[in-house]
Design a protein around this motif. Structure first.
Motif, PDB file in Angstrom:
ATOM      1  N   ARG A   1      -4.070   0.209  -7.853  1.00  0.00           N
ATOM      2  CA  ARG A   1      -5.348  -0.263  -8.403  1.00  0.00           C
ATOM      3  C   ARG A   1      -5.218  -0.726  -9.847  1.00  0.00           C
ATOM      4  O   ARG A   1      -6.031  -1.529 -10.322  1.00  0.00           O
ATOM      5  CB  ARG A   1      -6.402   0.834  -8.298  1.00  0.00           C
ATOM      6  N   ALA A   2      -4.215  -0.221 -10.554  1.00  0.00           N
ATOM      7  CA  ALA A   2      -4.036  -0.561 -11.964  1.00  0.00           C
ATOM      8  C   ALA A   2      -3.162  -1.801 -12.176  1.00  0.00           C
ATOM      9  O   ALA A   2      -3.057  -2.289 -13.294  1.00  0.00           O
ATOM     10  CB  ALA A   2      -3.423   0.625 -12.711  1.00  0.00           C
ATOM     11  N   LEU A   3      -2.545  -2.325 -11.128  1.00  0.00           N
ATOM     12  CA  LEU A   3      -1.679  -3.493 -11.284  1.00  0.00           C
ATOM     13  C   LEU A   3      -2.479  -4.722 -11.694  1.00  0.00           C
ATOM     14  O   LEU A   3      -3.598  -4.930 -11.216  1.00  0.00           O
ATOM     15  CB  LEU A   3      -0.953  -3.792  -9.973  1.00  0.00           C
ATOM     16  N   PRO A   4      -1.928  -5.578 -12.533  1.00  0.00           N
ATOM     17  CA  PRO A   4      -2.642  -6.821 -12.887  1.00  0.00           C
ATOM     18  C   PRO A   4      -2.853  -7.732 -11.681  1.00  0.00           C
ATOM     19  O   PRO A   4      -3.773  -8.554 -11.671  1.00  0.00           O
ATOM     20  CB  PRO A   4      -1.730  -7.471 -13.930  1.00  0.00           C
ATOM     21  N   GLU A   5      -2.029  -7.577 -10.638  1.00  0.00           N
ATOM     22  CA  GLU A   5      -2.181  -8.396  -9.426  1.00  0.00           C
ATOM     23  C   GLU A   5      -3.339  -7.927  -8.545  1.00  0.00           C
ATOM     24  O   GLU A   5      -3.699  -8.625  -7.581  1.00  0.00           O
ATOM     25  CB  GLU A   5      -0.890  -8.344  -8.595  1.00  0.00           C
ATOM     26  N   TYR A   6      -3.890  -6.788  -8.848  1.00  0.00           N
ATOM     27  CA  TYR A   6      -4.906  -6.187  -7.960  1.00  0.00           C
ATOM     28  C   TYR A   6      -6.050  -7.155  -7.652  1.00  0.00           C
ATOM     29  O   TYR A   6      -6.536  -7.211  -6.519  1.00  0.00           O
ATOM     30  CB  TYR A   6      -5.445  -4.904  -8.591  1.00  0.00           C
TER      31      TYR A   6
ATOM     32  N   GLY B   1       0.831  -1.193   0.000  1.00  0.00           N
ATOM     33  CA  GLY B   1       0.000   0.000   0.000  1.00  0.00           C
ATOM     34  C   GLY B   1       0.864   1.240   0.000  1.00  0.00           C
ATOM     35  O   GLY B   1       2.090   1.167   0.148  1.00  0.00           O
ATOM     36  N   ILE B   2       0.233   2.385  -0.149  1.00  0.00           N
ATOM     37  CA  ILE B   2       0.985   3.631  -0.208  1.00  0.00           C
ATOM     38  C   ILE B   2       1.594   3.951   1.146  1.00  0.00           C
ATOM     39  O   ILE B   2       1.182   3.410   2.180  1.00  0.00           O
ATOM     40  CB  ILE B   2       0.102   4.802  -0.696  1.00  0.00           C
ATOM     41  N   ASP B   3       2.567   4.831   1.138  1.00  0.00           N
ATOM     42  CA  ASP B   3       3.165   5.286   2.384  1.00  0.00           C
ATOM     43  C   ASP B   3       2.080   5.944   3.238  1.00  0.00           C
ATOM     44  O   ASP B   3       1.236   6.684   2.725  1.00  0.00           O
ATOM     45  CB  ASP B   3       4.278   6.288   2.091  1.00  0.00           C
TER      46      ASP B   3
ATOM     47  N   VAL C   1      -8.208  -6.591  -0.286  1.00  0.00           N
ATOM     48  CA  VAL C   1      -8.226  -5.150  -0.082  1.00  0.00           C
ATOM     49  C   VAL C   1      -8.796  -4.838   1.298  1.00  0.00           C
ATOM     50  O   VAL C   1      -9.908  -5.281   1.632  1.00  0.00           O
ATOM     51  CB  VAL C   1      -9.044  -4.448  -1.177  1.00  0.00           C
ATOM     52  N   VAL C   2      -8.042  -4.105   2.095  1.00  0.00           N
ATOM     53  CA  VAL C   2      -8.432  -3.784   3.465  1.00  0.00           C
ATOM     54  C   VAL C   2      -8.511  -2.268   3.620  1.00  0.00           C
ATOM     55  O   VAL C   2      -7.543  -1.555   3.320  1.00  0.00           O
ATOM     56  CB  VAL C   2      -7.416  -4.359   4.482  1.00  0.00           C
ATOM     57  N   ASP C   3      -9.654  -1.786   4.074  1.00  0.00           N
ATOM     58  CA  ASP C   3      -9.817  -0.358   4.342  1.00  0.00           C
ATOM     59  C   ASP C   3      -8.958   0.003   5.555  1.00  0.00           C
ATOM     60  O   ASP C   3      -9.201  -0.472   6.659  1.00  0.00           O
ATOM     61  CB  ASP C   3     -11.286  -0.051   4.612  1.00  0.00           C
TER      62      ASP C   3
END
Length: 240
Positions: free
Chosen positions: A177-182, A21-23, A187-189
């Motif tokens: 979100r654009a990765l093919p692995e997505y 996830g993002i920083d 996905v966890v909020d």
């Protein structure tokens, strides 16, 4: 039959779990918590921070009078350094857990590098990175911690050890979100408190972790703790 199947599933070894996830999404906090929870549940686990050296390069850039790592080594130089350092970190983590038999809890994995490359606009580097990272097995579960970039920005500023721009955080969130692995990510909020996020993660690892007592409420028909009991409030927000 169902009970015996569940018992067999619980004996399966959990080799690796990754948090990406993002920083500012809370990866490090949750990876530490997960490693501790698995170990306490009888599945020895080790935390591994598979960093790409971006924070270290940022500090070096500031000491040399440059605003950020990209201004120090260029975009291609930054992506090359990140890709190599993260590859080495993941390789060492997997080797360590292969030798010790412990579960590897990965704070960042290959998907983080692919997202970083896309966020930097260096798509040609992604092909090279994927060729190099292909040797690594996919974790049993990869959790993508999603958080609003504005909240991530506030968390980063609050911890005061580094700095990211809103533009970068937004680009990185889009890249994941654009990765093919997505489609394979859980996905966890991650916008809530660390305890809330931990409960969501544990729920997906119920085969290896007992139910979190903090997530259980009063029994059906109950009215809460008995008179004189300790009614617990919401946990305090921890630093991501």
């Amino acid at each position: 039959m169902a009970r015996s199947l569940r018992a067999r599933r619980r004996t399966a070894r959990l080799r690796a779990v990754a948090l990406v996830g993002i920083d500012g999404s809370g990866k490090t906090t949750q990876a530490h918590r997960l490693a501790e929870a698995l170990t306490a549940a009888g599945h020895p686990a080790t935390y591994h921070r598979n960093a790409g050296g971006r924070r270290w390069l940022g500090r070096l850039a500031q000491r040399l009078g440059r605003p950020d790592p990209q201004r120090l080594v260029g975009r291609d130089g930054l992506l090359a350094v990140e890709s190599v350092l993260r590859w080495l970190a993941i390789a060492l983590a997997l080797l360590s857990c292969l030798v010790t038999g412990r579960t590897a809890v990965m704070d960042r994995y290959s998907a983080c590098q692919y997202a970083s490359i896309r966020a930097h606009g260096g798509q040609r580097w992604e092909r090279l990175a994927r060729a190099g990272y292909r040797v690594f097995p996919a974790p049993r579960v990869t959790f993508l911690l999603t958080v609003d970039p504005a909240e991530a920005y506030r968390r980063i500023e609050r911890r005061g050890t580094d700095h990211e721009t809103m533009r970068w955080l937004t680009a990185a969130a889009t890249a994941y979100r654009a990765l093919p692995e997505y489609a394979s990510f859980v996905v966890v909020d991650a916008n809530g408190s660390p305890d809330e996020v931990s409960r969501r993660i544990r729920a997906h690892l119920a085969e290896w972790l007992p139910e979190d007592p903090a997530s259980t409420g009063p029994p059906p028909g109950g009215t809460g703790p008995p008179s004189g009991g300790d009614a617990r409030g919401d946990p305090a927000q921890a630093r991501p």
